[in-house]
Every structure is written in structure tokens, then in C-alpha cells.
Design a protein around this motif. Structure first.
Motif, PDB file in Angstrom:
ATOM      1  N   GLY A  81       0.602  -1.358  -0.143  1.00 16.81           N
ATOM      2  CA  GLY A  81      -0.042  -0.030   0.029  1.00 16.81           C
ATOM      3  C   GLY A  81       0.825   1.243  -0.041  1.00 16.81           C
ATOM      4  N   GLU A  82       2.052   1.223  -0.603  1.00 15.15           N
ATOM      5  CA  GLU A  82       2.870   2.375  -0.831  1.00 15.15           C
ATOM      6  C   GLU A  82       3.145   2.735  -2.021  1.00 15.15           C
ATOM      7  N   ILE A  83       3.436   3.943  -2.141  1.00 19.93           N
ATOM      8  CA  ILE A  83       3.847   4.406  -3.437  1.00 19.93           C
ATOM      9  C   ILE A  83       5.419   5.041  -3.363  1.00 19.93           C
ATOM     10  N   THR A  84       6.212   4.758  -4.084  1.00 19.48           N
ATOM     11  CA  THR A  84       7.712   5.036  -3.807  1.00 19.48           C
ATOM     12  C   THR A  84       8.386   5.583  -5.072  1.00 19.48           C
ATOM     13  N   SER A  85       9.225   6.248  -4.958  1.00 17.67           N
ATOM     14  CA  SER A  85       9.947   6.843  -6.349  1.00 17.67           C
ATOM     15  C   SER A  85      10.667   5.800  -7.039  1.00 17.67           C
ATOM     16  N   ALA A  86      10.699   5.873  -8.465  1.00 18.87           N
ATOM     17  CA  ALA A  86      11.408   5.118  -9.251  1.00 18.87           C
ATOM     18  C   ALA A  86      12.698   5.679  -9.631  1.00 18.87           C
ATOM     19  N   ASP A  87      13.048   6.933  -9.174  1.00 16.35           N
ATOM     20  CA  ASP A  87      14.295   7.485  -8.979  1.00 16.35           C
ATOM     21  C   ASP A  87      14.884   7.672 -10.528  1.00 16.35           C
ATOM     22  N   ASP A  88      14.026   8.098 -11.534  1.00 19.60           N
ATOM     23  CA  ASP A  88      14.201   8.165 -12.957  1.00 19.60           C
ATOM     24  C   ASP A  88      14.103   9.685 -13.370  1.00 19.60           C
ATOM     25  N   PRO A  89      15.036  10.400 -13.458  1.00 18.85           N
ATOM     26  CA  PRO A  89      14.734  11.723 -13.871  1.00 18.85           C
ATOM     27  C   PRO A  89      14.047  12.166 -15.148  1.00 18.85           C
ATOM     28  N   ASP A  90      13.945  11.241 -16.269  1.00 21.50           N
ATOM     29  CA  ASP A  90      13.321  11.463 -17.307  1.00 21.50           C
ATOM     30  C   ASP A  90      11.993  11.499 -17.055  1.00 21.50           C
ATOM     31  N   ALA A  91      11.462  10.204 -16.162  1.00 25.00           N
ATOM     32  CA  ALA A  91       9.957  10.224 -16.015  1.00 25.00           C
ATOM     33  C   ALA A  91       9.712  11.293 -14.896  1.00 25.00           C
ATOM     34  N   GLU A  92      10.471  11.854 -14.070  1.00 25.99           N
ATOM     35  CA  GLU A  92      10.176  13.052 -13.327  1.00 25.99           C
ATOM     36  C   GLU A  92       9.920  13.976 -14.083  1.00 25.99           C
ATOM     37  N   ARG A  93      10.573  14.288 -15.092  1.00 26.14           N
ATOM     38  CA  ARG A  93      10.318  15.413 -16.043  1.00 26.14           C
ATOM     39  C   ARG A  93       9.017  15.395 -16.729  1.00 26.14           C
ATOM     40  N   LEU A  94       8.705  14.160 -17.015  1.00 23.28           N
ATOM     41  CA  LEU A  94       7.171  13.704 -17.531  1.00 23.28           C
ATOM     42  C   LEU A  94       6.272  14.352 -16.409  1.00 23.28           C
ATOM     43  N   VAL A  95       6.606  14.152 -15.127  1.00 24.04           N
ATOM     44  CA  VAL A  95       5.410  14.319 -14.119  1.00 24.04           C
ATOM     45  C   VAL A  95       5.296  16.083 -14.281  1.00 24.04           C
ATOM     46  N   TYR A  96       6.404  16.761 -14.430  1.00 30.48           N
ATOM     47  CA  TYR A  96       6.125  18.443 -14.329  1.00 30.48           C
ATOM     48  C   TYR A  96       5.615  18.657 -15.427  1.00 30.48           C
ATOM     49  N   ALA A  97       5.829  18.053 -16.565  1.00 27.35           N
ATOM     50  CA  ALA A  97       5.031  18.292 -17.779  1.00 27.35           C
ATOM     51  C   ALA A  97       3.379  18.127 -17.732  1.00 27.35           C
ATOM     52  N   GLY A  98       3.219  16.799 -17.403  1.00 27.62           N
ATOM     53  CA  GLY A  98       1.661  16.636 -17.240  1.00 27.62           C
ATOM     54  C   GLY A  98       1.024  17.035 -16.100  1.00 27.62           C
ATOM     55  N   ALA A  99       1.738  17.621 -15.092  1.00 28.85           N
ATOM     56  CA  ALA A  99       1.122  18.350 -14.043  1.00 28.85           C
ATOM     57  C   ALA A  99       0.676  19.557 -14.636  1.00 28.85           C
ATOM     58  N   PHE A 100       1.874  20.426 -15.198  1.00 29.76           N
ATOM     59  CA  PHE A 100       1.321  21.544 -15.744  1.00 29.76           C
ATOM     60  C   PHE A 100       0.366  21.616 -16.926  1.00 29.76           C
ATOM     61  N   GLN A 101       0.426  20.685 -17.820  1.00 33.31           N
ATOM     62  CA  GLN A 101      -0.703  20.587 -18.848  1.00 33.31           C
ATOM     63  C   GLN A 101      -2.106  20.202 -18.204  1.00 33.31           C
ATOM     64  N   ALA A 102      -1.852  19.434 -17.101  1.00 32.36           N
ATOM     65  CA  ALA A 102      -3.447  19.251 -16.436  1.00 32.36           C
ATOM     66  C   ALA A 102      -3.606  20.711 -15.825  1.00 32.36           C
ATOM     67  N   TRP A 103      -2.886  21.386 -15.462  1.00 32.03           N
ATOM     68  CA  TRP A 103      -3.140  22.649 -14.768  1.00 32.03           C
ATOM     69  C   TRP A 103      -3.695  23.714 -16.059  1.00 32.03           C
ATOM     70  N   ALA A 104      -2.939  23.587 -17.108  1.00 29.42           N
ATOM     71  CA  ALA A 104      -3.418  24.483 -18.193  1.00 29.42           C
ATOM     72  C   ALA A 104      -4.735  24.014 -18.843  1.00 29.42           C
ATOM     73  N   ASP A 105      -5.165  22.765 -18.691  1.00 29.47           N
ATOM     74  CA  ASP A 105      -6.049  22.097 -19.261  1.00 29.47           C
ATOM     75  C   ASP A 105      -7.429  22.281 -17.970  1.00 29.47           C
ATOM     76  N   GLY A 106      -7.123  22.944 -17.095  1.00 23.77           N
ATOM     77  CA  GLY A 106      -8.085  23.295 -16.075  1.00 23.77           C
ATOM     78  C   GLY A 106      -8.588  21.889 -15.277  1.00 23.77           C
ATOM     79  N   LYS A 107      -7.639  20.993 -15.341  1.00 27.20           N
ATOM     80  CA  LYS A 107      -7.987  19.701 -14.556  1.00 27.20           C
ATOM     81  C   LYS A 107      -7.625  19.858 -13.116  1.00 27.20           C
ATOM     82  N   ILE A 108      -6.626  20.756 -12.874  1.00 26.53           N
ATOM     83  CA  ILE A 108      -6.204  20.955 -11.296  1.00 26.53           C
ATOM     84  C   ILE A 108      -6.195  22.504 -11.185  1.00 26.53           C
ATOM     85  N   GLU A 109      -6.445  22.821  -9.891  1.00 26.16           N
ATOM     86  CA  GLU A 109      -6.577  24.419  -9.654  1.00 26.16           C
ATOM     87  C   GLU A 109      -5.354  24.864  -8.802  1.00 26.16           C
ATOM     88  N   GLY A 110      -5.110  26.064  -8.787  1.00 22.46           N
ATOM     89  CA  GLY A 110      -3.970  26.718  -8.132  1.00 22.46           C
ATOM     90  C   GLY A 110      -3.205  27.802  -8.791  1.00 22.46           C
TER      91      GLY A 110
END
Length: 79
Positions: free
Chosen positions: A35-64
Motif C-alpha cells: 500500500g505504498e508509493i515509492t519513487s522510481a528515481d528516474d529523472p526522465d520520468a520525473e520531467r514527464l510528471v512536471y510536464a503532465g502536471a502543468f498540462q493538467a493545470w493548463a487544461d483546467g483539471k487542477i486548480e492553483g
């Protein structure tokens, strides 16, 4: 609804969406048995998280603000 409750709910929603993005791009690993979530320690995947998060923000899926998104990604990716 109080302003404080709204802020907390927005934060929880951001973290949930960003966590889902992290799992999807394999920056985070979900261990169902523990029942845990851990980091894969993958810098390329982490960049995709930033990109995906900001895209979700731009699409209005998350606030802030942009700062809220950045800080939430940092929180999700912390080891």
C-alpha cells in the motif's frame, strides 16, 4: 464552505492528480501489497510528471497557481 477547507481540498486534489500522473509515466511505483508509493528515481520520468502536471493545470483539471503546481510535484516526487 470555508476558505481553509477549499484550500485543503484543492491541495489534496492536486496531489492526487499529480500522483496519478507519476504512476502513469512510471516516475512512481505503486506497491499494492504494501500500500505504498515509492519513487522510481528516474529523472526522465520525473520531467514527464512536471510536464503532465502543468498540462493538467493548463487544461483546467487542477486548480492553483504555477507555484502551487510546482510545490505539489515536488511533494509527490519526494523520496
Amino acid at each position: 464552505m470555508s476558505r481553509a477547507k477549499t484550500i485543503v481540498e484543492e491541495h489534496e486534489n492536486r496531489v492526487a492528480v499529480i500522483t496519478a500522473i507519476g504512476i502513469e509515466v512510471r516516475a512512481l511505483v505503486l506497491d499494492k501489497s504494501a500500500g505504498e508509493i515509492t519513487s522510481a528515481d528516474d529523472p526522465d520520468a520525473e520531467r514527464l510528471v512536471y510536464a503532465g502536471a502543468f498540462q493538467a493545470w493548463a487544461d483546467g483539471k487542477i486548480e492553483g497557481s504555477a507555484e502551487d503546481i510546482f510545490e505539489s510535484v515536488e511533494e509527490v516526487l519526494e523520496p
